[in-house]
Design a protein around this motif. Structure first.
Motif, short mmCIF file in Angstrom:
data_model
loop_
_atom_site.label_atom_id
_atom_site.label_comp_id
_atom_site.label_asym_id
_atom_site.label_seq_id
_atom_site.Cartn_x
_atom_site.Cartn_y
_atom_site.Cartn_z
N ARG A 177 4.93 -27.21 36.47
CA ARG A 177 4.95 -26.14 37.32
C ARG A 177 5.31 -24.63 36.70
NH1 ARG A 177 4.04 -26.34 42.47
NH2 ARG A 177 5.32 -24.42 42.95
N THR A 178 6.14 -24.71 35.77
CA THR A 178 6.62 -23.60 35.25
C THR A 178 6.73 -23.63 33.86
OG1 THR A 178 8.98 -24.19 35.46
CG2 THR A 178 7.81 -22.89 37.09
N SER A 179 6.74 -22.40 33.07
CA SER A 179 6.89 -22.30 31.74
C SER A 179 7.92 -21.05 31.37
CB SER A 179 5.59 -22.00 30.99
OG SER A 179 5.13 -20.75 31.24
N GLU A 180 8.20 -20.64 30.42
CA GLU A 180 8.82 -19.60 29.69
C GLU A 180 8.13 -18.49 29.69
OE1 GLU A 180 11.35 -20.67 26.20
OE2 GLU A 180 12.28 -22.09 27.41
N ASP A 193 -1.16 -24.15 21.96
CA ASP A 193 -0.30 -23.13 21.92
C ASP A 193 -0.27 -22.00 22.90
OD1 ASP A 193 1.30 -20.87 20.70
OD2 ASP A 193 0.74 -21.66 18.78
N LEU A 194 0.59 -22.27 23.98
CA LEU A 194 0.32 -21.67 25.12
C LEU A 194 0.53 -20.05 24.83
CD1 LEU A 194 1.91 -23.70 27.71
CD2 LEU A 194 -0.44 -23.68 27.07
N PRO A 195 1.76 -19.64 24.31
CA PRO A 195 1.99 -18.22 23.82
C PRO A 195 0.78 -17.43 23.07
CG PRO A 195 3.92 -19.40 23.30
CD PRO A 195 2.94 -20.51 23.60
N LYS A 196 0.34 -18.16 22.37
CA LYS A 196 -0.92 -17.68 21.61
C LYS A 196 -2.00 -17.66 22.40
CE LYS A 196 0.33 -18.73 16.77
NZ LYS A 196 1.64 -19.01 16.92
N THR A 197 -2.13 -18.74 23.08
CA THR A 197 -3.34 -18.75 23.99
C THR A 197 -3.48 -17.38 25.02
OG1 THR A 197 -3.74 -20.87 23.93
CG2 THR A 197 -4.45 -19.90 26.09
N PHE A 198 -2.15 -17.09 25.58
CA PHE A 198 -2.25 -15.96 26.69
C PHE A 198 -2.12 -14.71 25.93
CE2 PHE A 198 -0.53 -19.74 29.16
CZ PHE A 198 -1.66 -19.65 30.27
N GLU A 199 -1.59 -14.51 24.76
CA GLU A 199 -1.67 -13.17 23.91
C GLU A 199 -3.22 -13.14 23.61
OE1 GLU A 199 -0.30 -10.01 22.27
OE2 GLU A 199 0.94 -11.49 23.14
N VAL A 200 -4.00 -14.11 23.47
CA VAL A 200 -5.52 -13.69 23.02
C VAL A 200 -6.09 -13.40 24.32
CG1 VAL A 200 -7.63 -14.85 22.60
CG2 VAL A 200 -5.69 -15.52 21.04
N LEU A 201 -6.00 -13.93 25.32
CA LEU A 201 -6.31 -13.48 26.63
C LEU A 201 -6.11 -11.96 26.93
CD1 LEU A 201 -5.91 -16.81 28.96
CD2 LEU A 201 -8.25 -15.77 28.26
N GLU A 202 -4.94 -11.74 26.52
CA GLU A 202 -4.41 -10.34 26.85
C GLU A 202 -5.30 -9.20 26.05
OE1 GLU A 202 -0.39 -7.37 26.55
OE2 GLU A 202 -0.32 -9.47 26.15
N THR A 203 -5.39 -9.97 24.73
CA THR A 203 -6.18 -8.82 23.72
C THR A 203 -7.57 -9.01 24.22
OG1 THR A 203 -4.79 -9.64 21.97
CG2 THR A 203 -6.95 -8.60 21.46
N LEU A 204 -8.12 -9.93 24.89
CA LEU A 204 -9.59 -9.71 25.34
C LEU A 204 -9.69 -9.06 26.68
CD1 LEU A 204 -10.90 -13.64 24.37
CD2 LEU A 204 -11.31 -11.45 23.15
N GLY A 205 -8.65 -8.68 27.19
CA GLY A 205 -8.79 -8.08 28.51
C GLY A 205 -9.00 -9.02 29.76
N VAL A 206 -8.61 -10.26 29.78
CA VAL A 206 -8.79 -10.93 30.88
C VAL A 206 -7.53 -11.16 31.83
CG1 VAL A 206 -9.14 -13.61 31.47
CG2 VAL A 206 -10.17 -12.76 29.29
N PRO A 207 -7.96 -10.61 33.06
CA PRO A 207 -6.50 -10.70 33.94
C PRO A 207 -6.29 -12.34 34.25
CG PRO A 207 -8.43 -9.70 34.88
CD PRO A 207 -9.12 -10.48 33.70
N VAL A 208 -4.75 -12.51 33.94
CA VAL A 208 -4.13 -13.75 33.97
C VAL A 208 -3.23 -13.62 35.08
CG1 VAL A 208 -2.66 -15.43 32.70
CG2 VAL A 208 -4.41 -14.27 31.40
N ILE A 209 -3.61 -14.27 36.47
CA ILE A 209 -2.93 -14.16 37.44
C ILE A 209 -2.39 -15.45 37.81
CG2 ILE A 209 -3.06 -13.47 39.97
CD1 ILE A 209 -5.62 -12.13 39.13
N ALA A 210 -0.95 -15.57 38.01
CA ALA A 210 -0.07 -16.63 38.43
C ALA A 210 -0.07 -16.46 39.74
CB ALA A 210 1.25 -16.58 38.02
N PHE A 211 -0.54 -17.99 40.50
CA PHE A 211 -0.57 -17.87 41.97
C PHE A 211 0.64 -18.45 42.57
CE2 PHE A 211 -2.11 -19.43 45.97
CZ PHE A 211 -2.99 -18.44 46.62
N GLY A 212 1.29 -17.32 43.41
CA GLY A 212 2.61 -17.65 44.01
C GLY A 212 3.87 -17.91 43.18
N GLN A 213 3.91 -17.46 41.96
CA GLN A 213 4.91 -17.50 41.23
C GLN A 213 4.84 -16.36 40.34
OE1 GLN A 213 4.95 -21.65 40.03
NE2 GLN A 213 4.39 -21.14 37.99
N ASP A 214 6.02 -16.24 39.45
CA ASP A 214 6.50 -15.26 38.54
C ASP A 214 6.25 -15.74 36.91
OD1 ASP A 214 6.81 -13.17 40.44
OD2 ASP A 214 8.81 -13.74 40.44
N THR A 215 6.13 -17.06 36.92
CA THR A 215 5.78 -17.45 35.53
C THR A 215 4.65 -18.11 35.53
OG1 THR A 215 7.10 -19.50 36.13
CG2 THR A 215 8.24 -17.77 35.12
#
Length: 301
Positions: free
Chosen positions: A191-194, A162-184
């Motif tokens: 290559r991309t998601s919503e 579940d990608l949205p929930k995964t990245f929501e948990v990472l945000e809650t935990l304070g983990v920097p999530v950095i896309a390399f070379g793109q905005d999504t």
């Protein structure tokens, strides 16, 4: 005392303070069949070397934590049966009991940090499984990223999650999530998601500086670099979505759970895509290894 051994190549790199990239071993034991698993591991190590860094594939063999594997050890691991899949919870027990184990993202991060390795390349991280609101099936990888100061280069989280929930948990935990070379954010085989990227960086130097600044500020944890799969190797979300749904339904019907879920799903998706998922997996791991090597060089400088 922790039984730990360094390969000759890694030991030499440590002596000269040369850059090193950690590599996990579950992709060898639980991600691909033999001999493709060993061939892929060798290719990934070669990619790291070609980019100017030193590969350190991490595993537990006969109760010893190995930071870097000799060629014969890599072959032994690739052909072994009943190798434990190690995470934070069971890594120490495996070592203490003299066992054999392949390291997941979380366990590789722990070992890398123990060895002073700051950068780690993998395929995709674990995360929040679909239906986690009932099963509470959430990978230890997420907590590890929040507490262990290692930069992890991946093609995002595995697409079966579940990608949205995964990245929501990472945000809650304070983990920097950095896309390399793109905005999504990438979605593993695609290559991309919503999902918009919380952060974007375009150079290995920027990534390295961000981790060094985090350490200088005394902020715990690492960072996740989401590196999109090369365009020629991706499988579109439109193709993958019904296949992933079918595999998830089959896993539920068969009562597959816990650590068995991911290997089952990846195996079924391999079958349903007629091998395309494995080809894409190899391509994205190699791509991540090359970027990780660049980051390790910049970080060492």
């Amino acid at each position: 005392m922790i039984p730990i051994a360094y390969s000759a190549e890694v030991a030499a790199a440590r002596e000269t303070n040369a850059p090193i990239v950690a590599l996990e071993s579950t992709i060898i034991t639980h991600g691909m069949p033999y001999p493709q698993n060993v061939q892929t591991a060798e290719l990934v190590e070669s990619d790291v070397r070609a980019a100017g860094s030193t590969p350190a594939t991490i595993a537990v063999l006969d109760g010893t934590l190995h930071i870097g594997l000799e060629p014969e050890q890599l072959l032994q691991l690739g052909q072994a049966n009943d190798v434990a899949k190690l995470s934070r919870a069971d890594m120490a027990a495996c070592i203490a009991q003299g066992g054999n184990g392949a390291t997941t993202v979380a366990a590789t991060m722990i070992a890398a940090h123990m060895a002073g390795i700051k950068v780690f390349a993998t395929g995709g991280i674990g995360g929040v499984h679909k239906g986690a609101e009932n099963s509470f099936d959430i990978s230890a990888d997420l907590q590890e990223l929040a507490q262990t100061p290692v930069t992890v280069v991946a093609a995002g989280a595995k697409a079966i999650l579940d990608l949205p929930k995964t990245f929501e948990v990472l945000e809650t935990l304070g983990v920097p999530v950095i896309a390399f070379g793109q905005d999504t954010l990438p979605a593993f085989w695609s290559r991309t998601s919503e999902i918009p990227a919380p952060l974007r960086m375009d150079t290995a130097a920027d990534v390295a500086q961000a981790q060094l600044m985090r350490a200088a500020m005394g902020v715990s944890g690492g960072q996740l670099i989401c590196n999109p799969i090369p365009a020629n190797d991706e499988i579109s979300v439109e193709v993958l979505s019904p296949i992933i749904s079918q595999a998830l339904t089959e896993a539920e019907v068969q009562g597959i759970s816990a650590k068995d879920v991911t290997p089952f799903l990846l195996g079924r998706i391999f079958e349903l895509t007629k091998g395309r998922s494995l080809d894409a997996n190899i391509a994205l791991v190699r791509n991540n290894a090359r970027l990780a090597a660049e980051i390790s060089i910049k970080m060492q400088k």
